[in-house]
Write a protein that holds these residues in place. Structure first.
Motif, mmCIF file in Angstrom:
data_model
loop_
_atom_site.group_PDB
_atom_site.id
_atom_site.type_symbol
_atom_site.label_atom_id
_atom_site.label_comp_id
_atom_site.label_asym_id
_atom_site.label_seq_id
_atom_site.Cartn_x
_atom_site.Cartn_y
_atom_site.Cartn_z
ATOM 1 N N HIS A 15 -23.836 20.035 -24.402
ATOM 2 C CA HIS A 15 -24.710 20.079 -23.228
ATOM 3 C C HIS A 15 -24.262 18.986 -22.272
ATOM 4 C CE1 HIS A 15 -27.126 16.866 -25.215
ATOM 5 N NE2 HIS A 15 -27.467 16.551 -23.973
ATOM 6 N N ILE A 16 -24.701 19.103 -20.998
ATOM 7 C CA ILE A 16 -24.312 18.137 -19.974
ATOM 8 C C ILE A 16 -25.557 17.591 -19.303
ATOM 9 C CG2 ILE A 16 -22.972 17.717 -17.879
ATOM 10 C CD1 ILE A 16 -21.375 20.250 -18.510
ATOM 11 N N ALA A 110 -11.770 16.984 -19.876
ATOM 12 C CA ALA A 110 -11.264 17.611 -21.093
ATOM 13 C C ALA A 110 -11.529 16.674 -22.272
ATOM 14 C CB ALA A 110 -9.774 17.904 -20.968
ATOM 15 N N ILE A 111 -12.205 17.179 -23.266
ATOM 16 C CA ILE A 111 -12.546 16.401 -24.450
ATOM 17 C C ILE A 111 -11.893 17.055 -25.654
ATOM 18 C CG2 ILE A 111 -14.419 15.504 -25.876
ATOM 19 C CD1 ILE A 111 -14.400 14.522 -22.913
ATOM 20 N N THR A 112 -11.080 16.301 -26.385
ATOM 21 C CA THR A 112 -10.406 16.798 -27.573
ATOM 22 C C THR A 112 -10.886 15.996 -28.778
ATOM 23 O OG1 THR A 112 -8.467 17.333 -26.240
ATOM 24 C CG2 THR A 112 -8.148 17.211 -28.627
ATOM 25 N N PHE A 113 -11.204 16.699 -29.864
ATOM 26 C CA PHE A 113 -11.698 16.008 -31.052
ATOM 27 C C PHE A 113 -11.299 16.771 -32.316
ATOM 28 C CE2 PHE A 113 -14.909 18.676 -29.172
ATOM 29 C CZ PHE A 113 -15.492 19.372 -30.224
ATOM 30 N N ALA A 114 -11.286 16.048 -33.423
ATOM 31 C CA ALA A 114 -10.925 16.609 -34.722
ATOM 32 C C ALA A 114 -12.166 17.142 -35.420
ATOM 33 C CB ALA A 114 -10.251 15.542 -35.582
ATOM 34 N N HIS A 120 -20.894 20.752 -38.290
ATOM 35 C CA HIS A 120 -21.269 21.127 -36.934
ATOM 36 C C HIS A 120 -21.029 19.925 -36.032
ATOM 37 C CE1 HIS A 120 -23.164 22.989 -33.535
ATOM 38 N NE2 HIS A 120 -23.870 21.890 -33.349
ATOM 39 N N TYR A 121 -20.467 20.186 -34.853
ATOM 40 C CA TYR A 121 -20.158 19.132 -33.894
ATOM 41 C C TYR A 121 -20.886 19.416 -32.590
ATOM 42 C CZ TYR A 121 -16.621 17.961 -37.267
ATOM 43 O OH TYR A 121 -15.995 17.614 -38.424
ATOM 44 N N HIS A 122 -21.857 18.580 -32.272
ATOM 45 C CA HIS A 122 -22.528 18.668 -30.980
ATOM 46 C C HIS A 122 -21.944 17.550 -30.127
ATOM 47 C CE1 HIS A 122 -25.460 19.721 -28.016
ATOM 48 N NE2 HIS A 122 -25.835 18.467 -27.921
ATOM 49 N N VAL A 123 -21.347 17.917 -28.990
ATOM 50 C CA VAL A 123 -20.610 16.965 -28.164
ATOM 51 C C VAL A 123 -21.215 16.953 -26.759
ATOM 52 C CG1 VAL A 123 -18.332 16.278 -27.326
ATOM 53 C CG2 VAL A 123 -18.544 17.449 -29.529
ATOM 54 N N PRO A 124 -22.216 16.081 -26.524
ATOM 55 C CA PRO A 124 -22.821 15.989 -25.191
ATOM 56 C C PRO A 124 -21.903 15.262 -24.207
ATOM 57 C CG PRO A 124 -24.307 15.196 -26.904
ATOM 58 C CD PRO A 124 -22.944 15.313 -27.511
ATOM 59 N N LEU A 127 -22.590 12.767 -17.473
ATOM 60 C CA LEU A 127 -21.737 12.916 -16.307
ATOM 61 C C LEU A 127 -22.361 12.271 -15.077
ATOM 62 C CD1 LEU A 127 -19.247 14.491 -15.154
ATOM 63 C CD2 LEU A 127 -20.828 16.400 -14.781
ATOM 64 N N ASN A 128 -21.518 11.647 -14.262
ATOM 65 C CA ASN A 128 -21.942 11.212 -12.932
ATOM 66 C C ASN A 128 -20.722 11.330 -12.020
ATOM 67 O OD1 ASN A 128 -20.691 8.461 -12.424
ATOM 68 N ND2 ASN A 128 -21.730 8.042 -14.351
ATOM 69 N N PRO A 129 -20.880 11.184 -10.719
ATOM 70 C CA PRO A 129 -19.744 11.429 -9.820
ATOM 71 C C PRO A 129 -18.525 10.542 -10.061
ATOM 72 C CG PRO A 129 -21.780 11.403 -8.590
ATOM 73 C CD PRO A 129 -22.117 10.944 -9.978
ATOM 74 N N PHE A 130 -18.709 9.378 -10.671
ATOM 75 C CA PHE A 130 -17.593 8.446 -10.813
ATOM 76 C C PHE A 130 -17.305 8.031 -12.246
ATOM 77 C CE2 PHE A 130 -19.468 7.956 -6.607
ATOM 78 C CZ PHE A 130 -18.384 8.356 -5.845
ATOM 79 N N GLY A 131 -17.837 8.771 -13.204
ATOM 80 C CA GLY A 131 -17.566 8.451 -14.590
ATOM 81 C C GLY A 131 -18.229 9.445 -15.523
ATOM 82 N N TYR A 132 -17.861 9.363 -16.784
ATOM 83 C CA TYR A 132 -18.482 10.219 -17.795
ATOM 84 C C TYR A 132 -18.353 9.539 -19.155
ATOM 85 C CZ TYR A 132 -13.683 11.811 -18.780
ATOM 86 O OH TYR A 132 -12.355 11.867 -19.095
ATOM 87 N N SER A 133 -19.169 10.018 -20.072
ATOM 88 C CA SER A 133 -19.167 9.510 -21.440
ATOM 89 C C SER A 133 -19.468 10.672 -22.360
ATOM 90 C CB SER A 133 -20.230 8.416 -21.594
ATOM 91 O OG SER A 133 -20.311 7.969 -22.917
ATOM 92 N N VAL A 134 -18.886 10.654 -23.552
ATOM 93 C CA VAL A 134 -19.168 11.677 -24.554
ATOM 94 C C VAL A 134 -19.398 10.983 -25.886
ATOM 95 C CG1 VAL A 134 -17.832 13.495 -23.430
ATOM 96 C CG2 VAL A 134 -16.734 12.037 -25.117
ATOM 97 N N TYR A 135 -20.049 11.709 -26.786
ATOM 98 C CA TYR A 135 -20.260 11.191 -28.130
ATOM 99 C C TYR A 135 -20.532 12.345 -29.054
ATOM 100 C CZ TYR A 135 -25.200 11.840 -26.908
ATOM 101 O OH TYR A 135 -26.406 12.377 -26.512
ATOM 102 N N ARG A 136 -20.443 12.094 -30.353
ATOM 103 C CA ARG A 136 -20.808 13.133 -31.323
ATOM 104 C C ARG A 136 -22.302 13.019 -31.539
ATOM 105 N NH1 ARG A 136 -19.058 14.583 -37.562
ATOM 106 N NH2 ARG A 136 -20.416 16.406 -37.632
ATOM 107 N N GLY A 137 -23.007 14.029 -31.112
ATOM 108 C CA GLY A 137 -24.452 14.081 -31.258
ATOM 109 C C GLY A 137 -24.848 14.744 -32.551
#
Length: 138
Positions: A15-16, A110-114, A120-124, A127-137
């Motif tokens: 989700h975003i 683009a997010i690449t993960f093993a 199950h991998y939930h990957v949120p 997002l903002n106009p000048f950066g982003y962050s992801v994590y395993r949820g």
């Protein structure tokens, strides 16, 4: 003892959240690709689009033997939507995004993960106009 076979595939969801307005990012195209090993070619599996809650509820299933997954988020069209709607949602939202040719600093993410079978991998994506962050949820 169960006679059910062990699940031999991993599963993925995402989700975003647009942190610049504190709301889900609706209408973002997301594509899913997978490969079975470090040297293997990526296989495009299909995609989805985020709903009003910023979720992709219908991503394709991963094939057996998948070891790596790539999620591609097409965020440029989302950020090029009329800014008045987003600015109304947050009083401090920038009226003019001054990065890139179209005012979009990150046109795609683009997010690449093993992955390992049976997980199950939930990957949120935050997002903002000048950066982003992801994590395993969860």
């Amino acid at each position: 003892m169960s006679t059910e076979p062990a699940d031999s595939t991993a599963s993925v969801s995402t989700h975003i959240l647009d942190t610049s307005v504190g709301r889900p990012a609706e209408g973002v195209a997301v594509t899913l690709a997978a490969r079975g090993g470090d040297g293997a070619d990526w296989v495009a599996l299909g995609g989805s689009e985020t709903d009003a809650d910023g979720r992709c509820k219908d991503l394709p299933a991963l094939p057996a033997g998948t070891t790596h997954v790539r999620l591609d988020f097409a965020v440029e069209p989302y950020f090029l939507k009329p800014q008045e709607k987003q600015a109304e949602a947050q009083q401090d939202a920038p009226a003019n995004r001054d990065s890139g040719a179209n005012g979009v600093f990150f046109p795609e993410v683009a997010i690449t993960f093993a992955v390992v079978p049976g997980e199950h991998y939930h990957v949120p994506l935050l997002l903002n106009p000048f950066g982003y962050s992801v994590y395993r949820g969860s």
